[in-house]
Motif scaffolding. Structure first.
Motif, short mmCIF file in Angstrom:
data_model
loop_
_atom_site.label_atom_id
_atom_site.label_comp_id
_atom_site.label_asym_id
_atom_site.label_seq_id
_atom_site.Cartn_x
_atom_site.Cartn_y
_atom_site.Cartn_z
N TYR A 180 41.95 41.10 42.36
CA TYR A 180 41.41 40.57 41.10
C TYR A 180 42.44 40.55 39.98
O TYR A 180 42.20 39.93 38.94
CB TYR A 180 40.17 41.39 40.67
N SER B 3 43.66 36.98 39.44
CA SER B 3 42.49 36.18 39.07
C SER B 3 42.09 36.46 37.62
O SER B 3 41.92 35.55 36.81
CB SER B 3 41.34 36.54 40.03
N ARG B 4 42.02 37.76 37.28
CA ARG B 4 41.58 38.11 35.90
C ARG B 4 42.58 37.60 34.87
O ARG B 4 42.22 37.20 33.76
CB ARG B 4 41.40 39.63 35.83
N TRP C 136 32.52 36.10 36.49
CA TRP C 136 33.28 37.36 36.60
C TRP C 136 32.44 38.54 36.09
O TRP C 136 32.38 39.60 36.69
CB TRP C 136 34.57 37.23 35.78
#
Ligand SMILES: C[S@@+](CC[C@H](N)C(=O)[O-])C[C@H]1O[C@@H](n2cnc3c(N)ncnc32)[C@H](O)[C@@H]1O
Ligand code: FES
Length: 451
Positions: free
Chosen positions: A141, A144-145, A228
């Protein structure tokens, strides 16, 4: 046997950061340049270009081999490609200054590499080191974050023609030190470049993330940024068995992002679905939960005789109206605000579509929708479900299995379902025949036919 005049193998073996590898030395740039040059010179039918794994010569990368003669090249640069393709693949003359023909040294290097690799693996195994694959999944993540935050700030648009961290921080109303840290990470991820203290978009980020670019995906991707927050509740959702309220998803902004996110996928898939189903005998279509209207729009564009009705919730209908009118098919596509979970759908439809709908609902709700849809269809009419279809064990494909969790955190009782489940619901609703059509991409069609 060699079906091609030349067969190229380019090593693209990814290795952990800091470990020498062909990708770290630029093999993907070489691969892209080779593909471009081969096509540009009209050699596509004679030359097969293939990626391959590590050949044990990583310190000399990027490495590539040209068969059938077995000519090895090392330290190839994208700038060498035009010469290699022209002289070697075009005229059959290898580029001697790049050819590596010290077979004994190459063999020794590859054997030593293999031995060292196996030794390192054995040591890691003995020490109980977490395998790289698991380690990467756990930290998956982070990139992605990082991208999602950049998209939330619309950082790529703020960068424009370039700027330093302080200038970009001022534009997006954020802390300059923290913005600098984020920008550096985006450079490390390959979506920005940096020269001195000036950050610039790469051609890719300028194309896909910047306001005003025709291929800008930001609006649609913001839906993923919104979800998210829901994924952060997964542990609680697994404990309780359903979604956990987070109080940020009922805003009109959320709905707009959501429908933009749906449109991002559906606009490309619309023509594929039309092609798979055909328009023969299709006059009246009911598009349940039509969202951006992309599938109705695709059918309307494919046949002037088709009339579509889109049923969606009242908050979405004004957004659907915008998309339909932008596509100039308002004369063929009408809209209805309502709740598909209740009431009669009407009658005489040739096609009823459930694109990306069933995963929002429980099995009981889907059975009920299928039953009411069957009653609303004309003889020879079809009910079409498009969704991520699980295998009978529900353990794959991976996207469908993970998407089921996406539904766990976002809906009351939704999930991905398997083909046997869809088939059983359709049979129970009275459909005479049930078939499956696989489209290119992660979703497939299940089609129920009325006798
Ligand atoms: C996942 S989106 C799919 C949109 C579109 N079919 C597509 O594939 O792009 C689900 C759609 O169903 C609509 N929807 C959800 N619940 C609904 C209900 N009870 N009645 C009517 N529409 C509903 C949503 O507003 C949204 O437009
Ligand atoms: S990574 Fe390419 S030869 Fe090892």
């Amino acid at each position: 046997m060699e079906p091609f005049r030349f067969h190229l193998f380019v090593c693209t073996q990814q290795k952990p950061e800091g470990v020498p590898s062909c990708p770290a030395s630029g093999s993907f740039a070489v691969l892209g340049a080779l593909d471009h040059e081969i096509q540009a010179r009209g050699l596509g039918k004679d030359v097969q270009l293939t990626t391959c794994g590590c050949m044990g010569l990583c310190d000399e990368g990027p490495v590539m081999v040209v068969y059938p003669a077995g000519v090895w090249y090392r330290r190839v640069k994208a700038a060498d490609v035009s010469e290699i393709v022209g002289a070697h693949l075009g005229d059959g003359k290898p580029i001697e200054r790049l050819v590596w023909n010290d077979a004994a040294a190459m063999k020794a290097m590859a054997v030593e590499h293999g031995e060292k690799y196996r030794e390192a693996m054995a040591m890691r195994d003995k020490a109980g080191t977490l395998p790289d694959r698991l380690d990467q999944m756990i930290r998956g993540y982070w990139p992605s974050r990082c991208l999602l935050t950049a998209l939330e700030f619309d950082i790529f648009t703020a960068i424009g023609e370039g700027g330093n961290a302080a200038q970009i921080g001022t534009k997006i109303h954020a802390n300059a030190r923290a913005v600098g840290t984020l920008l550096n990470a985006l450079v490390a991820l390959g979506v920005l470049s940096k020269s001195g203290d000036v950050y610039k978009n790469t051609p890719e980020s300028a194309r896909f993330f910047v306001e005003g670019s025709k291929d800008n995906h930001r609006n649609g991707l913001l839906h993923i940024a919104n979800i998210w927050h829901r994924w952060s509740t997964l542990t609680d959702a697994v404990r309780s068995g359903t979604r956990v309220p987070i109080g940020r998803d009922d805003t009109s902004e959320w709905t707009r992002d959501f429908i933009a996110g749906m449109q991002r996928n559906a606009k490309d898939r619309g023509p594929l679905v039309v092609k798979a189903l055909g328009t023969a005998g299709v006059r009246r279509i009911l598009d349940l939960g039509g969202g951006s209207g992309a599938y109705s729009i695709a059918f309307a564009k494919a046949s002037p005789e088709v009339r579509c009705e889109i049923l969606d919730v009242p908050e979405v209908v004004p957004l659907t109206t915008e998309y339909v009118s932008q596509a100039s098919v308002s004369g063929q596509v009408s809209l209805r605000a309502g709740d598909m979970l209740h009431g009669d759908f009407g009658s005489g439809y040739d096609l009823i579509m459930l694109n990306a709908i069933c995963h929002m609902f429980s099995p009981e709700q889907n059975r009920d929708i299928f039953l009411r849809a069957r009653r609303a269809l004309a003889p020879k009419g079809r009910l079409v479900v498009q969704d991520f279809i699980l295998n009978p064990e529900k353990t794959g494909p991976q996207h469908a299995a993970l998407f089921s969790l996406n539904m766990l955190v976002s809906t009351d009782a939704g999930a991905s379902y398997s083909e046997p489940e869809y088939a059983e619901w359709m049979k129970a609703a009275g459909f005479a025949e049930v078939s499956r059509i696989d489209l290119h991409g992660p979703s497939s069609l299940i089609v129920g036919l009325v006798k």
